[in-house]
Design an enzyme around this catalytic site. Structure first.
Site, mmCIF file in Angstrom:
data_model
loop_
_atom_site.group_PDB
_atom_site.id
_atom_site.type_symbol
_atom_site.label_atom_id
_atom_site.label_comp_id
_atom_site.label_asym_id
_atom_site.label_seq_id
_atom_site.Cartn_x
_atom_site.Cartn_y
_atom_site.Cartn_z
ATOM 1 N N PRO A 54 0.835 -1.206 0.000
ATOM 2 C CA PRO A 54 0.000 0.000 0.000
ATOM 3 C C PRO A 54 0.869 1.255 0.000
ATOM 4 C CG PRO A 54 0.008 -1.048 2.170
ATOM 5 C CD PRO A 54 0.704 -1.985 1.241
ATOM 6 N N CYS A 98 0.331 5.470 0.092
ATOM 7 C CA CYS A 98 -0.456 6.709 0.131
ATOM 8 C C CYS A 98 -0.074 7.577 -1.056
ATOM 9 C CB CYS A 98 -0.147 7.501 1.387
ATOM 10 S SG CYS A 98 -0.766 6.758 2.884
ATOM 11 N N ALA A 137 -3.297 3.135 2.411
ATOM 12 C CA ALA A 137 -3.981 3.320 3.692
ATOM 13 C C ALA A 137 -5.251 4.131 3.462
ATOM 14 C CB ALA A 137 -3.071 4.039 4.671
ATOM 15 N N GLN A 183 -5.989 -1.527 2.239
ATOM 16 C CA GLN A 183 -5.502 -1.393 3.616
ATOM 17 C C GLN A 183 -6.413 -0.412 4.354
ATOM 18 O OE1 GLN A 183 -1.892 0.932 4.515
ATOM 19 N NE2 GLN A 183 -1.126 -0.857 5.616
ATOM 20 N N TYR A 190 0.749 4.149 13.491
ATOM 21 C CA TYR A 190 -0.642 4.596 13.439
ATOM 22 C C TYR A 190 -1.426 3.961 14.598
ATOM 23 C CZ TYR A 190 1.070 6.579 9.139
ATOM 24 O OH TYR A 190 1.821 7.300 8.247
ATOM 25 N N ARG A 207 -1.197 -5.671 8.233
ATOM 26 C CA ARG A 207 0.220 -5.284 8.209
ATOM 27 C C ARG A 207 0.605 -5.024 9.652
ATOM 28 N NH1 ARG A 207 3.527 -1.144 4.351
ATOM 29 N NH2 ARG A 207 3.922 -3.099 3.278
ATOM 30 N N LEU A 212 12.757 -2.799 1.365
ATOM 31 C CA LEU A 212 13.938 -2.874 0.499
ATOM 32 C C LEU A 212 14.136 -4.238 -0.145
ATOM 33 C CD1 LEU A 212 16.618 -0.442 1.937
ATOM 34 C CD2 LEU A 212 15.506 -0.399 -0.291
ATOM 35 N N ARG A 238 8.587 1.043 -3.276
ATOM 36 C CA ARG A 238 9.323 1.988 -4.129
ATOM 37 C C ARG A 238 9.820 1.360 -5.426
ATOM 38 N NH1 ARG A 238 13.006 3.750 0.792
ATOM 39 N NH2 ARG A 238 12.563 1.554 1.216
HETATM 40 C C1 LIG Z 1 4.889 6.735 -1.551
HETATM 41 C C2 LIG Z 1 4.768 5.769 -0.410
HETATM 42 C C3 LIG Z 1 3.559 5.687 0.282
HETATM 43 C C4 LIG Z 1 3.399 4.752 1.310
HETATM 44 N N1 LIG Z 1 2.175 4.601 1.898
HETATM 45 C C5 LIG Z 1 1.950 3.556 2.727
HETATM 46 C C6 LIG Z 1 0.640 3.197 3.130
HETATM 47 O O1 LIG Z 1 -0.366 3.771 2.701
HETATM 48 N N2 LIG Z 1 0.513 2.171 3.991
HETATM 49 C C7 LIG Z 1 1.581 1.461 4.453
HETATM 50 O O2 LIG Z 1 1.406 0.523 5.238
HETATM 51 N N3 LIG Z 1 2.821 1.742 4.032
HETATM 52 C C8 LIG Z 1 3.019 2.745 3.174
HETATM 53 N N4 LIG Z 1 4.267 2.976 2.678
HETATM 54 C C9 LIG Z 1 5.351 2.066 3.044
HETATM 55 C C10 LIG Z 1 5.479 0.964 1.998
HETATM 56 O O3 LIG Z 1 4.295 0.200 1.872
HETATM 57 C C11 LIG Z 1 6.651 0.027 2.332
HETATM 58 O O4 LIG Z 1 6.374 -0.644 3.534
HETATM 59 C C12 LIG Z 1 7.980 0.770 2.479
HETATM 60 O O5 LIG Z 1 8.137 1.744 1.459
HETATM 61 C C13 LIG Z 1 9.152 -0.208 2.398
HETATM 62 O O6 LIG Z 1 9.082 -0.952 1.210
HETATM 63 P P1 LIG Z 1 10.014 -0.627 -0.066
HETATM 64 O O7 LIG Z 1 11.429 -0.668 0.418
HETATM 65 O O8 LIG Z 1 9.685 -1.700 -1.050
HETATM 66 O O9 LIG Z 1 9.656 0.756 -0.557
HETATM 67 C C14 LIG Z 1 4.478 3.932 1.674
HETATM 68 C C15 LIG Z 1 5.691 4.055 1.000
HETATM 69 C C16 LIG Z 1 5.838 4.924 -0.038
HETATM 70 C C17 LIG Z 1 7.147 4.978 -0.771
#
Ligand SMILES: Cc1cc2nc3c(=O)[nH]c(=O)nc-3n(C[C@H](O)[C@H](O)[C@H](O)COP(=O)(O)O)c2cc1C
Length: 365
Positions: free
Chosen positions: A24, A26, A58, A101, A183, A231, A301, A324
């Site tokens: 997820p 945002c 979210a 979510q 949260y 989560r 990551l 990402r």
């Molecule tokens: C733009 C953006 C928005 C995010 N929004 C949420 C969200 O709505 N809910 C959530 O649980 N995590 C959110 N995250 C965290 C990601 O879901 C993820 O857990 C975190 O970026 C680590 O994963 P990654 O290394 O693959 O980016 C967000 C991350 C990014 C980059």
């Protein structure tokens, strides 16, 4: 050897084609909780990423539970209709299954969009009162939340159930609760944010009480045809905070509550906390959580196909989630499939991009 990453998995009664999930994210692009055209573009893109499941950002169960003025909500008929338009669109145009979510931002609500500073809303920015287990701010200069009272517990539980019913009506394949990143639900579980002295504070059993109540209220309204997950947080990355052992406790509680899966993330309980920036930084914790027997996804990551394959093939987790990397590379799953010698669903319109681009393949015109 066939790829484990591209083998199917079942979450409750929902079958996924592979173990890749879009986490997820945002977008801060909603209007009073309502999805906009941006969500058509964003989720429409990710629905064709090769991931078997895309989780919508979210989405907050009450207006004051939003992080920012631009966050999604599912607390009105308008927000339900706006999200249904987007999900129907993704169904028509994409290959992935779709999840959502559901969240409440608690003491991290009433904040600016990241590109507007990401701090607490200023008096001129229409801030609102936030709620939390204890009247402790997220960090210096953040709003001091109001410690929740009996009415708040009842209202928030009801809001989770009502938003879940809206999500069921929209037709999601999976519904997951946000119990991480500082949260509301996580703030109850963490001793950093929860210093209550009643039955909702103290021992992990007590700190888990409200998240468990939410989980129960949601479980009651989610039919078994939809996968239900959460989560969770693996650690606060702070001394005397929430630990991996607490994560195992939480996973066991959710499993007992009839949840189909958990996703292990971490961090975010305080503005002082910093999580590691090493590849797969939550994987070791996910492995401990998975030992409870609940289907376990891990995020953090995970960037390369080989890394993702190793995580699931070595039994560290059942699924991986990417955030990402998928924004950077929206057909991540297609390329991972190619690298691992597997196949993945693509829309008919794009089929010619697949085998035709393999080295040596003939390009039919
Ligand atoms: C733009 C953006 C928005 C995010 N929004 C949420 C969200 O709505 N809910 C959530 O649980 N995590 C959110 N995250 C965290 C990601 O879901 C993820 O857990 C975190 O970026 C680590 O994963 P990654 O290394 O693959 O980016 C967000 C991350 C990014 C980059």
């Amino acid at each position: 050897m066939p790829s484990t990453l591209f083998s199917p998995i079942r979450l409750g009664s929902v079958e996924l084609d592979n173990r890749i999930v879009i986490a997820p994210m945002c977008q801060y692009s909603a209007v009073d909780g309502c999805a906009t055209d941006w969500h058509l573009a964003h989720l429409g893109m990710l629905a064709n990423s090769g991931a078997s499941l895309v989780i919508v950002e979210a989405t907050h169960v009450e207006r004051h539970g939003r992080i920012t003025h631009g966050c999604m909500g599912l607390y009105s008929d308008e927000s339900e209709a706006a999200l249904k338009r987007v999900i129907d669109f993704c169904r028509r145009t994409g290959t992935a299954k779709l999840g959502i979510q559901l969240a409440h931002a608690g003491r991290k609500a009433s904040a600016q969009r990241p590109w507007e500073g990401g701090g607490p809303l200023k008096p001129s920015q229409n801030p609102w009162e936030t709620i939390a287990p204890s009247a402790l701010p997220f960090g210096p200069a953040w709003h001091t939340p109001r410690a929740m009272l009996a009415d708040d517990f009842e209202r928030v539980r009801g809001a989770f159930a009502a938003a879940t019913q809206r999500a069921v009506r929209i037709g999601f394949d999976a519904i997951e609760l946000h119990m991480a990143h500082g949260y509301l639900a996580h703030s109850f579980m963490s001793p950093i944010a929860n210093q209550r002295t009643d039955e909702y504070g103290g021992s992990m059993e007590n700190r888990m009480r409200f998240p468990r109540e939410i989980a129960k209220a949601v479980r009651q309204v989610v039919p078994r045809t939809i996968a239900l997950g959460a989560r969770i947080t693996g650690t606060d990355w702070i001394d005397d905070g929430f630990t991996p052992a607490d994560a195992v406790f939480c996973a066991n509680a959710l499993k007992a509550a009839g949840f189909d899966y958990v996703d292990v993330s971490s961090g975010g309980i305080s503005s002082e906390a910093r999580h590691p920036t090493t590849p797969g930084y939550n994987v070791q914790i996910a492995e401990q959580v998975r030992a409870t027997g609940i289907s376990t996804r891990v995020v953090g990551l995970i960037v390369t196909a080989q890394q993702a394959e190793a995580i699931v093939a070595d039994g560290k987790a059942d699924m991986v989630a990417l955030a990402r990397a998928a924004l950077d590379h929206p057909h991540w799953g297609w390329h991972a499939a190619r690298e691992l010698g597997a196949d993945v669903k693509r829309p008919n319109q794009y089929l010619r991009a697949a085998p035709a681009l393999w080295p040596g393949a003939a390009v039919a015109r």
